[in-house]
Each structure stands twice: as structure tokens, then as C-alpha cells.
Design an enzyme around this catalytic site. Sequence first.
Site, short mmCIF file in Angstrom:
data_model
loop_
_atom_site.label_atom_id
_atom_site.label_comp_id
_atom_site.label_asym_id
_atom_site.label_seq_id
_atom_site.Cartn_x
_atom_site.Cartn_y
_atom_site.Cartn_z
NE ARG A 83 -3.12 2.48 2.60
CZ ARG A 83 -3.76 3.49 3.47
NH1 ARG A 83 -2.82 3.29 4.10
NH2 ARG A 83 -4.00 5.05 3.81
CG HIS A 128 -1.42 8.71 3.50
ND1 HIS A 128 -1.30 7.54 3.83
CD2 HIS A 128 -0.39 9.55 4.30
CE1 HIS A 128 -1.36 7.10 4.81
NE2 HIS A 128 -0.88 8.43 5.57
CD GLU A 174 -5.21 7.37 9.62
OE1 GLU A 174 -4.52 8.49 10.11
OE2 GLU A 174 -4.85 6.54 10.36
CG ASN A 314 -5.48 3.64 8.69
OD1 ASN A 314 -5.06 2.93 7.88
ND2 ASN A 314 -4.79 4.45 8.24
CE1 TYR A 316 -0.35 2.48 13.68
CE2 TYR A 316 -2.10 3.56 12.64
CZ TYR A 316 -0.68 2.93 12.28
OH TYR A 316 0.09 3.40 10.81
CD GLU A 389 -2.23 3.53 8.04
OE1 GLU A 389 -1.28 4.17 9.08
OE2 GLU A 389 -2.12 4.79 7.29
C1 PNW Z 1 -1.89 6.84 10.44
N1 PNW Z 1 -3.04 10.04 16.32
O1 PNW Z 1 -1.61 8.93 11.38
C2 PNW Z 1 -0.73 7.57 8.93
O2 PNW Z 1 -1.98 7.73 8.05
C3 PNW Z 1 0.26 7.22 8.95
O3 PNW Z 1 0.44 8.46 7.67
C4 PNW Z 1 1.09 7.33 10.07
O4 PNW Z 1 2.64 7.38 9.57
C5 PNW Z 1 0.35 6.16 10.76
O5 PNW Z 1 -0.57 5.90 10.88
C6 PNW Z 1 1.20 6.67 12.35
O6 PNW Z 1 1.17 7.27 13.20
C7 PNW Z 1 -2.28 8.93 12.13
O7 PNW Z 1 -2.64 10.98 16.03
C8 PNW Z 1 -1.18 10.74 13.08
O8 PNW Z 1 -3.65 9.09 16.94
C9 PNW Z 1 -1.80 10.40 14.05
C10 PNW Z 1 -2.85 9.75 14.61
C11 PNW Z 1 -3.24 8.47 14.40
C12 PNW Z 1 -2.14 7.71 13.01
#
Ligand code: PNW
Length: 498
Positions: A83, A128, A174, A314, A316, A389
Site C-alpha cells: 500500500r 494521503h 484518514e 487504520n 493502532y 494500517e
Molecule cells: C496514520 N494520532 O496517522 C497515518 O495514516 C500514517 O501516515 C501515520 O504514519 C501512521 O498513522 C502512524 O501515526 C495517524 O495522533 C497520525 O492518533 C496520528 C494519529 C493516528 C494516526
Amino acid sequence: PSINCILDRSQFPDSFLFGTATSSYQIEGAYLADNKSLSIWDLFTKIPGNIRDGSNGDIAVDHYHRYMEDVELMHSLGVNSYRFSISWPRVLPSGRFGEINHAGIEFYNKLINALIHKGIQPFVTLNHWDIPQELENRYGTWLNPQIQEDFGYFADVCFRAFGDRVKYWVTINEPNLTVLFGYFTGQYPPHHCSKLVGECQPGDSKTEPYIAAHNVILSHATAVGIYRKKYQVEQKGMIGIVLNAFWYEPLRNLPADRLAVQRALSFYVAWILDPIIYGEYPPEMRKLLGSSLPTFSLEEKKKLENKLDFIGINHYTTLYAKDCMFSPCDFDSHQWLWNASVWFTAERNGIPVGVPTAMPRFHVVPYGLEKIVSYVKERYNNTPMFITENGYPQGSNHNVSTEDLINDSGRVEYLSNYLDSLTVAMKHGADIRGYFIWSLLDNFEWSFGYTLRFGLYHVDFNTLERMPKLSAEWYKQFLTGTNALKEKGSKSQKCGTY
Ligand code: PNW
């Protein structure tokens, strides 16, 4: 590393896409090469104070010149998909107001061909976050309905140039995060916010995020409309959108906090997906916001009939959500979802929701992936989903040695447990089609500059040399079915017991 369960590639369908993810601004560098123009990030990063270490993506990890080497890295991992995103100012330096830049088209052609040659399916994001600065100067990008047609034009150029080989398209990455960061907190370009939050360009932070999201949704619909009408029958690909999605747990075992969780999900994820899939903003949002939320005209509703073919998630981490509606909070509501009356925290009675990582508020909570997938599955009738992601940040300051960074057992643990959590969701019937690790290699992490590393490959930011981390070995072994770490590290438990 202590991996709680033995994962096996054979638990996933043969057609399942396993890949890594990156984005143009974060890896390409070559910010002025071959007629590329400046993006909103090229300018934003040059303003002192915007990026933690004062860095930018001018060179990044020089993927523009090293893409062949990077394709080799992926080949050696054994992934079947990759991706990445297309830099809009590289392909259309002046957006719709100028010529197509053939050098830009050429770069992506070479990359796509190299990938296909190695059996790696390109999974391409149209935007992006890097938009030509000229469009911001001319009319203010997402705040102006003009962006819909301009984004459609860019999408059309890309479908025409690459669609014979690209079978997976993402319109926008996002947007739920970027409109809040760009027009509410001001952390990202175009840097609008209210006085409350900090120094930034004055903007009406109470209304701009809604207007921007409205134009995002309709820009997505415009691009999908063009794909459906002119390309999809012949090119036979799928097109979707990618959302940032946390999972939330109620802070207290109270109905009010459980409602807060639902509001947070509505005001962040369904905000964008409900209009695309059902043609209306979430009822929960409409009820609370009334006419401060835009409405879709008949003509716009017609556009929304284009919907999508898949949802990209995405994911995390997980946060606790606390209600601030039924009993007002005596602290400021968290900035991101100011309108939902929810406050977020990563701690309950001083205990973090999961093992902390180097990124503030990012904790390891594997079951969150299963939960967010089930939420999306239920709300959208099991629309096909990709985990576009998922990844783990390491901090790098001078106290951390390269050896420690390479020996990323925390990442191996994170990834295997999240992947395990995904198998649970799939066993419960979720239609998951693929999984992408953020990221292939260490790169420019937006506001954090080069202080956070997400890569499976370590990059020396001085020499730009790439080196596999333990996690790269782990992924390779998982993908090729020679899970040697199994013997060394894991507790031989059955999957699903994290
Ligand atoms: C995503 N937060 O961004 C993006 O899609 C990527 O480009 C980035 O590198 C990746 O996650 C890791 O951070 C985020 O503050 C940026 O919660 C910030 C946040 C979450 C996702």
C-alpha cells in the site's frame, strides 16, 4: 519476544493480501525533482514549531531514488501486496489548473511495474494528505466544494494512467483525522484552529471540520463515480476509503460511559462512513448537532449512490471514553471530538489501558482490533474490509542504540497479538480481505518528524541505509510459513487467547 500464540499463514484465505504500507510524503523525498510542485506539507513543515524535531520530508528516506531497493525489501519479506500513495503535486503540479507531469506518471509506472514483476499487488491511495499548495492558495482545498471536481480530475488521471495494473484504490487516507487536525486542533495543514488550542491560522473551528468533512465525502463520491462510469467494468478493480479508527472502552462501568463510547464511534468513524454507505450523517450526530451539521442536497445524494467497494481501517490503539454530557466534566473535553461530549484518557485509576509505546496515548490493546472490526461489520452489513494500517512506534533519541531499535521484540509482540485478534474477528464472520503493517521502513512521522520509528526496516537517517529489524524476520517467517520464532519465543498457546 513473548508471543502469546502461534500464528499461521494458513489461517487466512489464499487470496488474503498481506503487505506493508507507506505514503508519498513520508518516504519519497525528492521534493522538487522532475517538476514536482510543493504540497501543503512541504510548506507546513518549514514553519518553525510545527514539527517536533524541526525536520521535513524534503529528502525523507529518498524512496524516489531507491524504490527498486525498497521493492527488493518487500520481495524478501514475501508480501503479496504493497500500500502506497501517489503524490498529487508530483502528478499534477498545479492540480487541474496545469499540465500533467509526465515525469511523475513515469515514476509511478516504474514502481508499479517493479512491484508486479515481483508478484506484489499495488494497493494505491490517491491522497494521503499531500495536496498541491496551489489549490490551498487558490481556494482553500477542503473548505471549498471546488475540491470535489479537482479531486475527481486527479483520480481520473490516475485511473487512466495506472488502472490497467492497479486493482485496489483508496480515495483518501484518514480524512476523519485530518479534518480535525487541520481545522480544529491546527496540528496539521492548513493549520486552522480556534484561540483555545494554540497558535495557528484563525479559522472557525466549530464549523470548518464539518464543512471539510462534507467536501471529503463528496470528493470520495466524485472519484468513485468516475471509476464506476469510465473504468471499473474494464479494469475490474475495487475502490474504497480509509478511516482512522480507535477502539474505546467505557472508563467506568456506567451506562453513560457506554453511551459515550457509542458517540465517539459515531462522531469519528460513522461521521464519514454513514453518508457514503447510507446517504446521511449518523442519526446520533444529527440529533445532537441539528443544523450545524451540513445536509446533502438531492444532487449530492445522487452522487453518494456511488458508495464504496470496501472499507479500509487504520487501527493502532484503544482509549477509555468518559461521558461529559449527562454529568459535565470539570476538565476540558478532549479536543478531537469536542462536539460529542466525550473525554478520552489512556488510564483508569492510574493504570494504563495497555503496555505503553513511544507515542503518547498509543498503548498495546490487541482485542481492540477485533472490537473495531466487529463494530464496522455490524454497522455496515459486513462490507469487505482491509486493515490498511496497524503498527508499533519506537522512539529514537540518542539514548537508544541502533541495536535496540533493530531488536524490536515489542513490535513483534504487538503485531502477532493484533494479527491474532484479527483471526478472532474473522472466525466470527468478518469479511477481512487483507492486512498491511505500517510501515515498510522508518520514515517521516508527521508532527513527530523522525523521532518515531514504525518500520520493519531500520533506516539510518544520515546514510539512508536500510536494515531489517527482528520484526522483518518475524513477518517473513510468518508469511513463508517457517515460523522459527515459534520455537524460540512463544508460549505455544492456541491463538485467540491473548
Ligand atoms: C496514520 N494520532 O496517522 C497515518 O495514516 C500514517 O501516515 C501515520 O504514519 C501512521 O498513522 C502512524 O501515526 C495517524 O495522533 C497520525 O492518533 C496520528 C494519529 C493516528 C494516526
